[in-house]
Design an enzyme around this catalytic site. Structure first.
Site, PDB file in Angstrom:
ATOM      1  N   SER A 240       0.833  -1.204   0.000  1.00 42.13           N
ATOM      2  CA  SER A 240       0.000   0.000   0.000  1.00 42.13           C
ATOM      3  C   SER A 240       0.876   1.266   0.000  1.00 42.13           C
ATOM      4  CB  SER A 240      -0.877   0.008   1.253  1.00 42.13           C
ATOM      5  OG  SER A 240      -0.060  -0.138   2.400  1.00 42.13           O
TER       6      SER A 240
ATOM      7  N   CYS B 166       2.885  -7.033   1.870  1.00 37.07           N
ATOM      8  CA  CYS B 166       1.987  -6.335   2.797  1.00 37.07           C
ATOM      9  C   CYS B 166       1.213  -7.393   3.567  1.00 37.07           C
ATOM     10  CB  CYS B 166       1.034  -5.452   1.991  1.00 37.07           C
ATOM     11  SG  CYS B 166      -0.282  -4.688   2.947  1.00 37.07           S
ATOM     12  N   ASN B 167       1.329  -7.374   4.887  1.00 34.04           N
ATOM     13  CA  ASN B 167       0.615  -8.367   5.701  1.00 34.04           C
ATOM     14  C   ASN B 167      -0.892  -8.195   5.610  1.00 34.04           C
ATOM     15  OD1 ASN B 167       2.677  -9.775   7.886  1.00 34.04           O
ATOM     16  ND2 ASN B 167       3.379  -7.798   7.174  1.00 34.04           N
ATOM     17  N   THR B 168      -1.347  -6.949   5.599  1.00 31.68           N
ATOM     18  CA  THR B 168      -2.791  -6.699   5.578  1.00 31.68           C
ATOM     19  C   THR B 168      -3.399  -7.285   4.301  1.00 31.68           C
ATOM     20  OG1 THR B 168      -2.277  -4.602   6.670  1.00 31.68           O
ATOM     21  CG2 THR B 168      -4.533  -4.893   5.883  1.00 31.68           C
TER      22      THR B 168
ATOM     23  N   CYS C 221       3.732  -5.996   9.972  1.00 31.28           N
ATOM     24  CA  CYS C 221       3.379  -5.020   8.946  1.00 31.28           C
ATOM     25  C   CYS C 221       4.707  -4.652   8.309  1.00 31.28           C
ATOM     26  CB  CYS C 221       2.723  -3.789   9.573  1.00 31.28           C
ATOM     27  SG  CYS C 221       2.558  -2.387   8.430  1.00 31.28           S
ATOM     28  N   THR C 222       4.757  -4.681   6.990  1.00 27.95           N
ATOM     29  CA  THR C 222       6.050  -4.478   6.327  1.00 27.95           C
ATOM     30  C   THR C 222       6.603  -3.066   6.544  1.00 27.95           C
ATOM     31  OG1 THR C 222       4.834  -4.062   4.273  1.00 27.95           O
ATOM     32  CG2 THR C 222       5.781  -6.267   4.589  1.00 27.95           C
ATOM     33  N   HIS C 223       5.748  -2.139   6.954  1.00 26.74           N
ATOM     34  CA  HIS C 223       6.241  -0.789   7.252  1.00 26.74           C
ATOM     35  C   HIS C 223       7.120  -0.757   8.516  1.00 26.74           C
ATOM     36  CE1 HIS C 223       3.260   0.777   4.411  1.00 26.74           C
ATOM     37  NE2 HIS C 223       3.794   1.978   4.543  1.00 26.74           N
TER      38      HIS C 223
HETATM   39  N1  DGL Z   1       2.428  -2.410   4.822  1.00 22.60           N
HETATM   40  C1  DGL Z   1       1.128  -2.894   5.167  1.00 22.60           C
HETATM   41  C2  DGL Z   1       1.201  -4.213   5.949  1.00 22.60           C
HETATM   42  O1  DGL Z   1       2.186  -4.927   5.876  1.00 22.60           O
HETATM   43  C3  DGL Z   1       0.109  -2.011   5.841  1.00 22.60           C
HETATM   44  C4  DGL Z   1       0.090  -0.547   5.767  1.00 22.60           C
HETATM   45  C5  DGL Z   1      -1.324  -0.011   5.595  1.00 22.60           C
HETATM   46  O2  DGL Z   1      -2.082   0.116   6.580  1.00 22.60           O
HETATM   47  O3  DGL Z   1      -1.658   0.255   4.420  1.00 22.60           O
HETATM   48  O4  DGL Z   1       0.268  -4.594   6.595  1.00 22.60           O
END
Ligand code: DGL
Length: 269
Positions: A17, A80-82, A194-196
């Protein structure tokens, strides 16, 4: 696919994202330095963590479908985990290329913890997924897993990529909230689901203090990509491309941050 595999300049598509998937890109570069990569960020849809399952599934499947048609990647990674915990099966059903997902690193965390108490930081959408319940039941049923939604860390990680200072109060609030959960004082292992979040790991580590280790999936994902493309040839004959679903001024602020990951061509999608 023919027996010679794809043309060497055929890219690997990394999708997130926002800038979180760059933590996967960094690991991928270490393992496959010659692999051409297209990094795609659905910044028009950021943050995914606050969307519904239906919104995320429709968005991710639709975008990856269009991107695959237009860019012809040899493999796509949902970094992205989500998006992965919600839409991985749907995406796999519609696309014919290999799809690598990102799932919370509960299994390695369960092997690492000594106190038996694991913290898990993810988005609001990730922590409520049945996918996470199943990982917990399978790999950490004899542990305590404390899940916390940390949406502010997504914004903090995005800020870091724009070269801005990370707001310490955000980090402190998140750590204090996890510690305040029943058993939270015993946490010795934290899953960055979360990858962030690895982008702000140094700040999290300082706030948690000594004795807490962090685990995330980036290296495992990169290894999975390498194994699925084993034997294929790679040639990076031009700079890698970053695509954003919302182009324009906002992207300018990310230019230096993206360049530090080797992404010097930036376009809208
Ligand atoms: N990078 C996304 C993850 O790994 C989430 C960031 C978002 O909320 O868009 O879940």
């Amino acid at each position: 696919m023919n027996t010679d595999g794809p043309d060497p300049s055929t890219p690997i598509l990394l999708f997130d994202s926002g800038v979180g998937g760059l933590t996967v890109l960094a690991e991928l570069r270490r393992i496959l330095p010659d692999a051409p990569v297209i990094y795609a960020a659905d910044n028009a849809g950021l943050p995914y963590g606050e969307k519904s399952e239906a919104q995320i599934a429709a968005r991710v499947a639709g975008l990856l479908g269009r991107m695959t048609e237009r860019l012809h990647p040899r493999l796509a990674c949902i970094a992205c985990n989500t998006a992965s915990t919600i839409a991985l099966d749907a995406v796999r059903e519609v696309l014919e290329i290999p799809i690598v997902g990102t799932v919370p690193a509960i299994k390695p965390a369960a092997a690492m913890t000594r106190s038996g108490v694991i913290g898990l930081l993810g988005t609001e959408a990730t922590i409520r997924q049945g996918y996470v319940d199943r990982l917990e039941a399978r790999f950490a049923s004899d542990k305590t897993l404390l899940r916390l939604a940390a949406p502010e860390l997504v914004a903090a990680a995005e800020a870091r990529l724009r070269g801005e200072r990370v707001d310490e109060a955000v980090i402190e609030r998140t750590v204090a909230a996890l510690r305040a959960m029943p058993g939270g004082e015993e946490i010795d292992t934290v899953v960055l689901a979360c990858t962030h979040f690895p982008l702000v790991e140094p700040e999290l580590a300082a706030a948690f203090g000594p004795g807490v280790q962090f685990v995330h999936g980036a290296e495992g994902i990169a290894r999975r990509i390498a194994s699925l493309t084993e034997g294929q040839k790679f040639r990076r004959d031009r700079e890698d491309l970053a695509l954003f679903t919302r182009d324009g001024e906002t992207i300018e602020a990310y230019r230096d941050g993206l360049a530090s990951y080797g992404l010097t061509r930036i376009e809208g999608f």
